[in-house]
Design an enzyme around this catalytic site. Structure first.
Site, PDB file in Angstrom:
ATOM      1  N   ASP A 111     -12.858  22.804 -29.593  1.00  0.00           N
ATOM      2  CA  ASP A 111     -13.352  23.578 -28.447  1.00  0.00           C
ATOM      3  C   ASP A 111     -13.811  22.645 -27.323  1.00  0.00           C
ATOM      4  O   ASP A 111     -14.268  21.528 -27.577  1.00  0.00           O
ATOM      5  CB  ASP A 111     -14.528  24.466 -28.907  1.00  0.00           C
ATOM      6  CG  ASP A 111     -14.820  25.576 -27.908  1.00  0.00           C
ATOM      7  OD1 ASP A 111     -14.011  25.803 -26.989  1.00  0.00           O
ATOM      8  OD2 ASP A 111     -15.882  26.215 -28.041  1.00  0.00           O
ATOM      9  N   GLY A 112     -13.682  23.140 -26.100  1.00  0.00           N
ATOM     10  CA  GLY A 112     -14.260  22.433 -24.959  1.00  0.00           C
ATOM     11  C   GLY A 112     -13.288  21.664 -24.093  1.00  0.00           C
ATOM     12  O   GLY A 112     -13.702  20.917 -23.204  1.00  0.00           O
ATOM     13  N   GLY A 158     -11.380  22.823 -21.740  1.00  0.00           N
ATOM     14  CA  GLY A 158     -11.488  23.298 -20.350  1.00  0.00           C
ATOM     15  C   GLY A 158     -12.726  22.746 -19.659  1.00  0.00           C
ATOM     16  O   GLY A 158     -12.647  22.227 -18.540  1.00  0.00           O
ATOM     17  N   TRP A 202     -14.502  20.140 -20.485  1.00  0.00           N
ATOM     18  CA  TRP A 202     -14.412  18.681 -20.363  1.00  0.00           C
ATOM     19  C   TRP A 202     -13.632  18.312 -19.093  1.00  0.00           C
ATOM     20  O   TRP A 202     -14.050  17.444 -18.312  1.00  0.00           O
ATOM     21  CB  TRP A 202     -13.722  18.104 -21.603  1.00  0.00           C
ATOM     22  CG  TRP A 202     -13.494  16.631 -21.578  1.00  0.00           C
ATOM     23  CD1 TRP A 202     -14.382  15.657 -21.927  1.00  0.00           C
ATOM     24  CD2 TRP A 202     -12.291  15.960 -21.170  1.00  0.00           C
ATOM     25  NE1 TRP A 202     -13.809  14.408 -21.762  1.00  0.00           N
ATOM     26  CE2 TRP A 202     -12.529  14.574 -21.301  1.00  0.00           C
ATOM     27  CE3 TRP A 202     -11.045  16.382 -20.705  1.00  0.00           C
ATOM     28  CZ2 TRP A 202     -11.566  13.618 -20.990  1.00  0.00           C
ATOM     29  CZ3 TRP A 202     -10.086  15.431 -20.393  1.00  0.00           C
ATOM     30  CH2 TRP A 202     -10.360  14.074 -20.535  1.00  0.00           C
ATOM     31  N   THR A 229      -5.945  34.549 -32.402  1.00  0.00           N
ATOM     32  CA  THR A 229      -5.345  35.842 -32.031  1.00  0.00           C
ATOM     33  C   THR A 229      -5.980  36.356 -30.730  1.00  0.00           C
ATOM     34  O   THR A 229      -5.362  37.104 -29.992  1.00  0.00           O
ATOM     35  CB  THR A 229      -5.543  36.876 -33.177  1.00  0.00           C
ATOM     36  OG1 THR A 229      -6.885  36.782 -33.656  1.00  0.00           O
ATOM     37  CG2 THR A 229      -4.603  36.628 -34.331  1.00  0.00           C
ATOM     38  N   ASN A 250      -6.909  34.360 -28.247  1.00  0.00           N
ATOM     39  CA  ASN A 250      -6.520  33.494 -27.120  1.00  0.00           C
ATOM     40  C   ASN A 250      -5.394  34.085 -26.258  1.00  0.00           C
ATOM     41  O   ASN A 250      -5.150  33.623 -25.152  1.00  0.00           O
ATOM     42  CB  ASN A 250      -6.110  32.099 -27.614  1.00  0.00           C
ATOM     43  CG  ASN A 250      -7.294  31.213 -27.959  1.00  0.00           C
ATOM     44  OD1 ASN A 250      -7.202  30.299 -28.771  1.00  0.00           O
ATOM     45  ND2 ASN A 250      -8.452  31.472 -27.343  1.00  0.00           N
ATOM     46  N   ARG A 308     -17.538  22.151 -35.299  1.00  0.00           N
ATOM     47  CA  ARG A 308     -17.165  22.827 -34.058  1.00  0.00           C
ATOM     48  C   ARG A 308     -17.676  21.988 -32.903  1.00  0.00           C
ATOM     49  O   ARG A 308     -18.872  21.679 -32.831  1.00  0.00           O
ATOM     50  CB  ARG A 308     -17.731  24.244 -33.975  1.00  0.00           C
ATOM     51  CG  ARG A 308     -17.291  24.908 -32.666  1.00  0.00           C
ATOM     52  CD  ARG A 308     -17.578  26.373 -32.575  1.00  0.00           C
ATOM     53  NE  ARG A 308     -16.982  26.883 -31.331  1.00  0.00           N
ATOM     54  CZ  ARG A 308     -16.584  28.120 -31.125  1.00  0.00           C
ATOM     55  NH1 ARG A 308     -16.708  29.009 -32.075  1.00  0.00           N
ATOM     56  NH2 ARG A 308     -16.062  28.487 -29.962  1.00  0.00           N
ATOM     57  N   ARG A 337     -20.700  29.340 -33.327  1.00  0.00           N
ATOM     58  CA  ARG A 337     -20.181  30.544 -33.996  1.00  0.00           C
ATOM     59  C   ARG A 337     -18.808  30.231 -34.597  1.00  0.00           C
ATOM     60  O   ARG A 337     -18.206  29.196 -34.279  1.00  0.00           O
ATOM     61  CB  ARG A 337     -20.096  31.714 -33.011  1.00  0.00           C
ATOM     62  CG  ARG A 337     -19.313  31.418 -31.769  1.00  0.00           C
ATOM     63  CD  ARG A 337     -19.192  32.630 -30.840  1.00  0.00           C
ATOM     64  NE  ARG A 337     -18.530  32.241 -29.623  1.00  0.00           N
ATOM     65  CZ  ARG A 337     -19.176  31.889 -28.493  1.00  0.00           C
ATOM     66  NH1 ARG A 337     -20.494  31.916 -28.442  1.00  0.00           N
ATOM     67  NH2 ARG A 337     -18.490  31.514 -27.428  1.00  0.00           N
TER      68      ARG A 337
HETATM   69  C1  FPP Z   1     -10.317  24.851 -26.767  1.00  0.00           C
HETATM   70  O1  FPP Z   1     -10.729  24.535 -25.482  1.00  0.00           O
HETATM   71  C2  FPP Z   1      -8.931  24.622 -26.869  1.00  0.00           C
HETATM   72  C3  FPP Z   1      -7.971  25.571 -27.052  1.00  0.00           C
HETATM   73  C4  FPP Z   1      -8.198  26.991 -27.333  1.00  0.00           C
HETATM   74  C5  FPP Z   1      -6.574  25.174 -26.916  1.00  0.00           C
HETATM   75  C6  FPP Z   1      -5.857  24.575 -28.070  1.00  0.00           C
HETATM   76  C7  FPP Z   1      -6.143  23.191 -28.461  1.00  0.00           C
HETATM   77  C8  FPP Z   1      -5.514  22.088 -28.023  1.00  0.00           C
HETATM   78  C9  FPP Z   1      -4.581  22.067 -26.870  1.00  0.00           C
HETATM   79  C10 FPP Z   1      -5.728  20.836 -28.746  1.00  0.00           C
HETATM   80  C11 FPP Z   1      -4.478  20.417 -29.429  1.00  0.00           C
HETATM   81  C12 FPP Z   1      -3.936  21.347 -30.441  1.00  0.00           C
HETATM   82  C13 FPP Z   1      -2.635  21.363 -30.852  1.00  0.00           C
HETATM   83  C14 FPP Z   1      -2.203  22.069 -32.090  1.00  0.00           C
HETATM   84  C15 FPP Z   1      -1.575  20.689 -30.150  1.00  0.00           C
HETATM   85  P1  FPP Z   1     -11.087  25.685 -24.449  1.00  0.00           P
HETATM   86  O2  FPP Z   1      -9.923  25.961 -23.585  1.00  0.00           O
HETATM   87  O3  FPP Z   1     -11.587  26.861 -25.208  1.00  0.00           O
HETATM   88  O4  FPP Z   1     -12.209  24.990 -23.641  1.00  0.00           O
HETATM   89  P2  FPP Z   1     -13.472  25.683 -22.962  1.00  0.00           P
HETATM   90  O5  FPP Z   1     -14.213  26.389 -24.068  1.00  0.00           O
HETATM   91  O6  FPP Z   1     -14.222  24.529 -22.409  1.00  0.00           O
HETATM   92  O7  FPP Z   1     -12.956  26.632 -21.938  1.00  0.00           O
END
Ligand code: FPP
Length: 244
Positions: free
Chosen positions: A12-13, A15, A17, A58, A60, A180, A186
């Site tokens: 997570d994170g 975006g 970052w 699911t 996302n 996490r 969570r």
């Molecule tokens: C979480 O950051 C990241 C995701 C939901 C996207 C998926 C993960 C990656 C791209 C890492 C690599 C994984 C693979 C399998 C290639 P966020 O977008 O939720 O960040 P935020 O919470 O800061 O908005």
């Protein structure tokens, strides 16, 4: 220092970052991808046997069309470049979740990667794509009920082991440690069944900045925990008693 046998990570994170660096969210995902490759190698090198990461839930699908497109293109590239790490780390890769909503070429890349890695057993790497814990349980129960109706299951009570075998992780030990990143505390629908006795570690560090030093901290804290479940589980297997 005791090493967790199975580490699960909610990535997570990305975006936030990127935003902190004045960059678009997509940049965070790109660096998050690179970091996954790096950390997967490190986790394998230190001798952890099982790694499961939550890459796309699911839920996302509710993100903007543009972001989903970017993520799917990243997964496409990652699944191809993962072939190198598979050989280097001698790891077996499997995708958990429901692949049906993914585009056909991604589904084909998944099959290819799973097939080319099927004989490796140094590390077992699972990537959760279009995964949701509730969805997994629903899919498992649907298949179980179907088999039961067709008389394929032994009569009587449904055991934990039986339901477990219908989940996306049959035969895989439950995670010992869940990490996490990026501050939220969570589960966000991740491995609801499998995390029942897992130790949780939350850090403010966002995924793209999570490195070996941060991993060591998580493992150190894991070592400070009183892992009663591990002991109880051993007792159970010796005596066949209840596991509380
Ligand atoms: C979480 O950051 C990241 C995701 C939901 C996207 C998926 C993960 C990656 C791209 C890492 C690599 C994984 C693979 C399998 C290639 P966020 O977008 O939720 O960040 P935020 O919470 O800061 O908005």
């Amino acid at each position: 220092m005791k090493l967790p046998n199975h580490i699960a990570i909610i990535l997570d994170g990305n975006g936030r970052w990127a935003k902190n660096k004045g960059m678009p969210r997509s940049y965070g995902h790109i660096i998050g991808c690179d970091n996954l490759e790096k950390m997967c190698n490190i986790i394998c090198e230190i001798g952890v046997r099982y790694l499961t990461v939550y890459a796309f839930s699911t839920e996302n699908w509710k993100r903007s069309k543009e972001e989903i497109k970017i993520l799917m293109n990243l997964f496409r590239k990652y699944l191809k470049r993962c072939e190198k790490s598979v050989k280097k780390n001698q790891m077996r890769v499997k995708i958990i979740g429901d692949p049906e909503r993914l585009e056909p070429d991604i589904q084909r890349s998944i099959c290819k990667l799973e097939d080319m890695s099927k004989d490796y057993d140094k590390m077992f790497f699972r990537i959760a794509l279009n995964y949701g814990g509730r969805d997994e349980i629903l899919r498992a129960v649907t298949r179980l009920v179907k088999d039961a109706r067709q008389g394929k299951l032994p009569q009587g009570k449904i055991s934990e082991e039986m339901l477990d075998s219908y989940l996306d992780t049959p035969g895989i030990p439950d995670p010992d440690l869940l990490i996490r990143t990026s501050g939220e505390q969570r589960l966000s629908n991740f491995m609801l069944w499998q995390l029942a006795y897992t130790e949780f570690y939350f850090t403010d560090v966002p995924w793209p900045a999570f490195d070996k030093k941060e991993l060591d901290k998580a493992i150190e804290q894991y070592n400070e925990r009183d892992r009663r479940y591990g002991d109880v589980k051993e007792e159970k297997s010796k005596e066949g008693g209840a596991c509380l």
